[in-house]
Scaffold this active site. Sequence first.
Site, PDB file in Angstrom:
ATOM      1  N   LYS A 121      -7.847   1.513  -3.170  1.00  0.00           N
ATOM      2  CA  LYS A 121      -7.526   1.089  -1.802  1.00  0.00           C
ATOM      3  C   LYS A 121      -7.688   2.244  -0.805  1.00  0.00           C
ATOM      4  O   LYS A 121      -8.307   2.093   0.248  1.00  0.00           O
ATOM      5  CB  LYS A 121      -6.087   0.553  -1.776  1.00  0.00           C
ATOM      6  CG  LYS A 121      -5.456   0.383  -0.421  1.00  0.00           C
ATOM      7  CD  LYS A 121      -5.692  -0.969   0.164  1.00  0.00           C
ATOM      8  CE  LYS A 121      -5.149  -1.037   1.581  1.00  0.00           C
ATOM      9  NZ  LYS A 121      -5.441  -2.289   2.234  1.00  0.00           N
ATOM     10  N   LYS A 137      -1.749   5.194   8.622  1.00  0.00           N
ATOM     11  CA  LYS A 137      -0.968   5.249   7.377  1.00  0.00           C
ATOM     12  C   LYS A 137      -1.893   5.450   6.169  1.00  0.00           C
ATOM     13  O   LYS A 137      -1.653   6.311   5.323  1.00  0.00           O
ATOM     14  CB  LYS A 137      -0.167   3.949   7.213  1.00  0.00           C
ATOM     15  CG  LYS A 137       0.516   3.823   5.864  1.00  0.00           C
ATOM     16  CD  LYS A 137       1.090   2.439   5.582  1.00  0.00           C
ATOM     17  CE  LYS A 137       1.504   2.355   4.112  1.00  0.00           C
ATOM     18  NZ  LYS A 137       2.056   1.069   3.715  1.00  0.00           N
ATOM     19  N   THR A 145       0.872  -1.175   0.000  1.00  0.00           N
ATOM     20  CA  THR A 145       0.000   0.000   0.000  1.00  0.00           C
ATOM     21  C   THR A 145       0.908   1.223   0.000  1.00  0.00           C
ATOM     22  O   THR A 145       1.648   1.440   0.970  1.00  0.00           O
ATOM     23  CB  THR A 145      -0.907   0.026   1.248  1.00  0.00           C
ATOM     24  OG1 THR A 145      -1.678  -1.172   1.277  1.00  0.00           O
ATOM     25  CG2 THR A 145      -1.835   1.230   1.217  1.00  0.00           C
TER      26      THR A 145
HETATM   27  P1  NAD Z   1       6.032  -5.627   7.430  1.00  0.00           P
HETATM   28  O1  NAD Z   1       6.725  -4.463   8.020  1.00  0.00           O
HETATM   29  O2  NAD Z   1       5.721  -6.820   8.286  1.00  0.00           O
HETATM   30  O3  NAD Z   1       6.872  -6.167   6.151  1.00  0.00           O
HETATM   31  C1  NAD Z   1       7.624  -5.357   5.298  1.00  0.00           C
HETATM   32  C2  NAD Z   1       8.929  -6.082   4.988  1.00  0.00           C
HETATM   33  O4  NAD Z   1       9.693  -5.314   4.052  1.00  0.00           O
HETATM   34  C3  NAD Z   1       9.818  -6.268   6.234  1.00  0.00           C
HETATM   35  O5  NAD Z   1      10.144  -7.631   6.408  1.00  0.00           O
HETATM   36  C4  NAD Z   1      11.057  -5.416   5.922  1.00  0.00           C
HETATM   37  O6  NAD Z   1      12.262  -5.953   6.458  1.00  0.00           O
HETATM   38  C5  NAD Z   1      11.060  -5.461   4.406  1.00  0.00           C
HETATM   39  N1  NAD Z   1      11.842  -4.376   3.808  1.00  0.00           N
HETATM   40  C6  NAD Z   1      11.928  -3.076   4.182  1.00  0.00           C
HETATM   41  N2  NAD Z   1      12.751  -2.394   3.362  1.00  0.00           N
HETATM   42  C7  NAD Z   1      13.207  -3.301   2.443  1.00  0.00           C
HETATM   43  C8  NAD Z   1      14.074  -3.211   1.329  1.00  0.00           C
HETATM   44  N3  NAD Z   1      14.661  -2.045   0.986  1.00  0.00           N
HETATM   45  N4  NAD Z   1      14.324  -4.326   0.612  1.00  0.00           N
HETATM   46  C9  NAD Z   1      13.742  -5.522   0.953  1.00  0.00           C
HETATM   47  N5  NAD Z   1      12.890  -5.659   2.003  1.00  0.00           N
HETATM   48  C10 NAD Z   1      12.636  -4.562   2.736  1.00  0.00           C
HETATM   49  O7  NAD Z   1       4.701  -5.046   6.755  1.00  0.00           O
HETATM   50  P2  NAD Z   1       3.404  -5.880   6.294  1.00  0.00           P
HETATM   51  O8  NAD Z   1       2.397  -5.897   7.384  1.00  0.00           O
HETATM   52  O9  NAD Z   1       3.853  -7.146   5.653  1.00  0.00           O
HETATM   53  O10 NAD Z   1       2.836  -4.877   5.165  1.00  0.00           O
HETATM   54  C11 NAD Z   1       3.408  -4.785   3.881  1.00  0.00           C
HETATM   55  C12 NAD Z   1       2.549  -3.875   3.034  1.00  0.00           C
HETATM   56  O11 NAD Z   1       1.219  -4.401   2.966  1.00  0.00           O
HETATM   57  C13 NAD Z   1       2.417  -2.448   3.563  1.00  0.00           C
HETATM   58  O12 NAD Z   1       2.466  -1.560   2.485  1.00  0.00           O
HETATM   59  C14 NAD Z   1       1.059  -2.468   4.260  1.00  0.00           C
HETATM   60  O13 NAD Z   1       0.459  -1.186   4.298  1.00  0.00           O
HETATM   61  C15 NAD Z   1       0.291  -3.406   3.362  1.00  0.00           C
HETATM   62  N6  NAD Z   1      -0.846  -4.064   4.013  1.00  0.00           N
HETATM   63  C16 NAD Z   1      -0.703  -4.628   5.252  1.00  0.00           C
HETATM   64  C17 NAD Z   1      -1.798  -5.243   5.846  1.00  0.00           C
HETATM   65  C18 NAD Z   1      -1.670  -5.883   7.215  1.00  0.00           C
HETATM   66  O14 NAD Z   1      -2.707  -6.242   7.782  1.00  0.00           O
HETATM   67  N7  NAD Z   1      -0.470  -6.070   7.743  1.00  0.00           N
HETATM   68  C19 NAD Z   1      -3.033  -5.290   5.178  1.00  0.00           C
HETATM   69  C20 NAD Z   1      -3.136  -4.746   3.899  1.00  0.00           C
HETATM   70  C21 NAD Z   1      -2.025  -4.125   3.327  1.00  0.00           C
END
Ligand code: NAD
Length: 289
Positions: free
Chosen positions: A161, A236, A86
């Site tokens: 979204k 966010k 997102t």
């Molecule tokens: P998270 O923080 O658990 O995962 C993100 C991952 O990206 C981490 O493991 C981090 O180490 C990695 N990362 C950061 N910088 C990086 C880079 N330069 N190269 C490679 N990896 C890197 O977050 P999440 O909950 O998995 O969410 C991910 C996305 O999905 C976000 O954009 C969030 O808004 C969206 N989202 C999350 C949910 C939810 O319920 N968690 C629901 C819908 C959408």
Amino acid sequence: MKIAFIGLGNMGAPMARNLIAAGHDVAGYDTAATPEGIDMAASAAAAVAGAEVVITMLPNGGILRAVAEEIVPAMGASAVLLDCSTVDVESARAVAAQAEAAGLMALDAPVSGGIGGAEAGTLTFMVGGAPEALEIAAPLLDVMGGRTVHCGQAGSGQAAKICNNMILGATMVATCEAFALADKLGLDRQAMFDVVSTSSGQSWSMNTYCPAPGIGPKSPADNDYKPGFAAELMLKDLDLARQAAEEAGAATPMGDAALAEYRAFVEGEDGRGRDFSAMLPRFQGKTRG
Ligand code: NAD
């Protein structure tokens, strides 16, 4: 298919595992996470070499742009960049333009359904980008999700979204403040639910994800407001909606009001780490003025 998966956090890891279970060849990369059951590459560029589809699931648009700088030059001709994070609409459009300028195809495909949906493979994907790219990615979306809506050109998935989540944030605030008002008026919560959930005040926030414990279907309110969907993630998304509204010159007073409530809750109070429906106990503790 040969797939690279970059960003294997709470959402990315179970999505990647579902692709592996369906027989796809997945090379992962993450700067911090070391998820079980996923073969990890030494760098993002190494992960994407030879991949037909590169999936990103990253925290925000700034990180997506930085990762795109590294991977776009390393991707093979006619590969598809499928961003499921997102992010702000501007970043989604900029990364799609960068990929297309390099002869690649790009899709923005943010999800709803949360960690439970990622694990169960029942996410909903909102997709922006060319139909030809979607045709290539569709079998993967079908593994990771239950529903895909093609919303239009690049950035449309992110637009859908944030519009959806702006409505969700505003209806959750309204539902919670109405419960807190009902309490102060001496109205029974079950009676309030029975009326509103079948009347014109109904919404997903009331009917499916009721913020009052013990009322309606089971929800995070029944689990001491453990997320679910964390208040900071709603903050966010509301901030992305504000940013998009400013860029588009759109008036979004309810979205702005919901943003102010979630910002105060997460940054100034005890909202961090709590479900976004914990607005109800927050309002219970507040008085007018
Ligand atoms: P998270 O923080 O658990 O995962 C993100 C991952 O990206 C981490 O493991 C981090 O180490 C990695 N990362 C950061 N910088 C990086 C880079 N330069 N190269 C490679 N990896 C890197 O977050 P999440 O909950 O998995 O969410 C991910 C996305 O999905 C976000 O954009 C969030 O808004 C969206 N989202 C999350 C949910 C939810 O319920 N968690 C629901 C819908 C959408």
